[in-house]
Write an enzyme that holds these catalytic residues in place. Structure first.
Site, PDB file in Angstrom:
ATOM      1  N   HIS A 144      38.211  36.214 -22.193  1.00  0.00           N
ATOM      2  CA  HIS A 144      37.955  35.084 -21.285  1.00  0.00           C
ATOM      3  C   HIS A 144      39.208  34.213 -21.171  1.00  0.00           C
ATOM      4  CE1 HIS A 144      33.700  36.106 -21.955  1.00  0.00           C
ATOM      5  NE2 HIS A 144      33.497  35.529 -20.782  1.00  0.00           N
ATOM      6  N   LYS A 148      38.044  28.519 -22.606  1.00  0.00           N
ATOM      7  CA  LYS A 148      36.700  28.759 -23.182  1.00  0.00           C
ATOM      8  C   LYS A 148      36.674  28.239 -24.618  1.00  0.00           C
ATOM      9  CE  LYS A 148      33.013  32.133 -23.569  1.00  0.00           C
ATOM     10  NZ  LYS A 148      32.047  31.142 -23.056  1.00  0.00           N
TER      11      LYS A 148
HETATM   12  P1  NAD Z   1      34.000  23.343 -17.424  1.00  0.00           P
HETATM   13  O1  NAD Z   1      34.573  22.679 -18.648  1.00  0.00           O
HETATM   14  O2  NAD Z   1      34.920  23.727 -16.306  1.00  0.00           O
HETATM   15  O3  NAD Z   1      32.852  22.392 -16.806  1.00  0.00           O
HETATM   16  C1  NAD Z   1      31.951  21.644 -17.572  1.00  0.00           C
HETATM   17  C2  NAD Z   1      31.647  20.354 -16.811  1.00  0.00           C
HETATM   18  O4  NAD Z   1      30.629  19.665 -17.543  1.00  0.00           O
HETATM   19  C3  NAD Z   1      32.860  19.430 -16.703  1.00  0.00           C
HETATM   20  O5  NAD Z   1      33.031  18.993 -15.363  1.00  0.00           O
HETATM   21  C4  NAD Z   1      32.513  18.270 -17.634  1.00  0.00           C
HETATM   22  O6  NAD Z   1      33.029  17.010 -17.198  1.00  0.00           O
HETATM   23  C5  NAD Z   1      30.984  18.293 -17.608  1.00  0.00           C
HETATM   24  N1  NAD Z   1      30.417  17.703 -18.825  1.00  0.00           N
HETATM   25  C6  NAD Z   1      30.577  18.155 -20.094  1.00  0.00           C
HETATM   26  N2  NAD Z   1      29.925  17.378 -20.952  1.00  0.00           N
HETATM   27  C7  NAD Z   1      29.325  16.411 -20.229  1.00  0.00           C
HETATM   28  C8  NAD Z   1      28.481  15.309 -20.557  1.00  0.00           C
HETATM   29  N3  NAD Z   1      28.148  15.025 -21.828  1.00  0.00           N
HETATM   30  N4  NAD Z   1      28.003  14.522 -19.548  1.00  0.00           N
HETATM   31  C9  NAD Z   1      28.342  14.787 -18.238  1.00  0.00           C
HETATM   32  N5  NAD Z   1      29.147  15.829 -17.884  1.00  0.00           N
HETATM   33  C10 NAD Z   1      29.621  16.626 -18.858  1.00  0.00           C
HETATM   34  O7  NAD Z   1      33.207  24.611 -17.953  1.00  0.00           O
HETATM   35  P2  NAD Z   1      32.741  25.921 -17.142  1.00  0.00           P
HETATM   36  O8  NAD Z   1      33.806  26.967 -17.192  1.00  0.00           O
HETATM   37  O9  NAD Z   1      32.180  25.526 -15.818  1.00  0.00           O
HETATM   38  O10 NAD Z   1      31.570  26.438 -18.109  1.00  0.00           O
HETATM   39  C11 NAD Z   1      30.498  25.583 -18.464  1.00  0.00           C
HETATM   40  C12 NAD Z   1      29.529  26.319 -19.380  1.00  0.00           C
HETATM   41  O11 NAD Z   1      28.946  27.426 -18.675  1.00  0.00           O
HETATM   42  C13 NAD Z   1      30.152  26.925 -20.641  1.00  0.00           C
HETATM   43  O12 NAD Z   1      29.220  26.798 -21.702  1.00  0.00           O
HETATM   44  C14 NAD Z   1      30.358  28.390 -20.288  1.00  0.00           C
HETATM   45  O13 NAD Z   1      30.359  29.219 -21.417  1.00  0.00           O
HETATM   46  C15 NAD Z   1      29.107  28.611 -19.446  1.00  0.00           C
HETATM   47  N6  NAD Z   1      29.168  29.735 -18.510  1.00  0.00           N
HETATM   48  C16 NAD Z   1      28.042  30.479 -18.418  1.00  0.00           C
HETATM   49  C17 NAD Z   1      27.970  31.485 -17.480  1.00  0.00           C
HETATM   50  C18 NAD Z   1      26.659  32.231 -17.345  1.00  0.00           C
HETATM   51  O14 NAD Z   1      26.557  33.141 -16.486  1.00  0.00           O
HETATM   52  N7  NAD Z   1      25.619  31.857 -18.116  1.00  0.00           N
HETATM   53  C19 NAD Z   1      29.057  31.775 -16.634  1.00  0.00           C
HETATM   54  C20 NAD Z   1      30.206  30.993 -16.748  1.00  0.00           C
HETATM   55  C21 NAD Z   1      30.247  29.950 -17.690  1.00  0.00           C
END
Ligand code: NAD
Length: 257
Positions: A144, A148
């Site tokens: 990844h 991550k």
């Molecule tokens: P990212 O860091 O780009 O985005 C996370 C967002 O959440 C950010 O904009 C951040 O400001 C916000 N955030 C975090 N904590 C917060 C809080 N306490 N209050 C308000 N906002 C908050 O991350 P990403 O790459 O978009 O991934 C997010 C999650 O999704 C990760 O856990 C990743 O592993 C997961 N993911 C899952 C899949 C799936 O298919 N299930 C696919 C991709 C990513």
């Protein structure tokens, strides 16, 4: 029209969801939650707040890709209000998972470590292969992007669980992650995990079944986050009218168990 709210709208997945939703007629984005309002998707006009209590426009369903602490503050509030939930955030500990289960007694909730259709098909194939190739050593390799924060990935753990289920064992009893140093010989029946982090890799997963004289390798390559966004939106639409409960992607896609 199904009203959607994106939890984590400023994040990488938040942007991917936004891009998918603007091209759809059957759903409408009504709100977003994010503590970072300086990185909203370009052109985003919906109401955005740092927490659920500050929102005026509540959706029919939230789609959440954030961090466990964020989910565990938004989800209970959404459950109190009867708002359905699609949960893609990964990295929950046991107490977090328990909290999610409790919320799913009040609302319909789809949780998946990977919303891509291809990965969910892969899970079924891994379970089947593990059952047939009983003597093979199972090794899971995932890669990844550099941002991550958890390892092995939630998807790698799900693949490990699928392999363990095919063998009739618990993953926690056979899992070996991140080998280093004098490890000794490989123990029969264990499932190994290796994690690579770098660049902008969206998501690579490979499950190797290494037997004496042959190797079967099942691979998935995600080239764009749109695949997760489309799967999450499919789950959101599937949830309409469902009874409270914790659902998974095989249920959404109608895949065999
Ligand atoms: P990212 O860091 O780009 O985005 C996370 C967002 O959440 C950010 O904009 C951040 O400001 C916000 N955030 C975090 N904590 C917060 C809080 N306490 N209050 C308000 N906002 C908050 O991350 P990403 O790459 O978009 O991934 C997010 C999650 O999704 C990760 O856990 C990743 O592993 C997961 N993911 C899952 C899949 C799936 O298919 N299930 C696919 C991709 C990513």
């Amino acid at each position: 029209m199904l009203k959607i709210g994106i939890v984590g709208i400023s994040g990488r997945m938040g942007h991917a969801l936004y891009d998918c939703i603007v091209g759809m007629d059957s759903v409408k984005l009504v709100c977003g939650i994010d503590r970072n309002v300086s990185a909203l998707p370009a052109g985003c006009r919906c109401e955005v707040a740092a927490d659920i209590n500050s929102l005026n426009n509540l959706p029919d369903v939230f789609i959440d890709f954030t961090r466990p602490d964020c989910t565990l503050s938004v989800l209970p509030e959404a459950a109190e209000r009867g708002i359905a939930y699609v949960l893609g955030t990964t990295g929950f500990d046991d107490s977090g998972k328990e909290g999610i289960k409790n919320c799913a007694e009040k609302i319909p909730l789809v949780m998946a470590s990977n919303f891509s259709v291809g990965v969910n098909l892969l899970l079924a194939l891994v379970k089947q292969t593990a059952a047939v190739m009983q003597d093979a050593d199972v090794e899971i390799v995932e890669a990844h992007h550099r941002y991550k924060v958890d390892a092995p990935s939630g998807t790698a753990l799900s693949l490990g669980q699928a392999a363990a289920a095919g063998r009739g064992v618990n993953l926690s009893d056979v899992m070996v992650a991140g080998r280093s140093g004098i490890t000794g010989e490989r123990k029969y029946g264990t499932i190994g995990f290796s994690s690579i982090r770098g660049g902008d890799i969206v998501g690579e997963h490979s499950v190797m079944f290494c037997a004496d004289g042959e190797i079967v390798e099942l691979k998935h390559h995600a080239s764009s986050r749109a695949t997760f966004a489309r799967g999450a939106l499919r789950a959101a639409q599937w949830l309409e009218g469902k009874a409270p409960g914790l659902y998974d992607m095989p249920a959404v896609l109608g895949l065999p168990r």
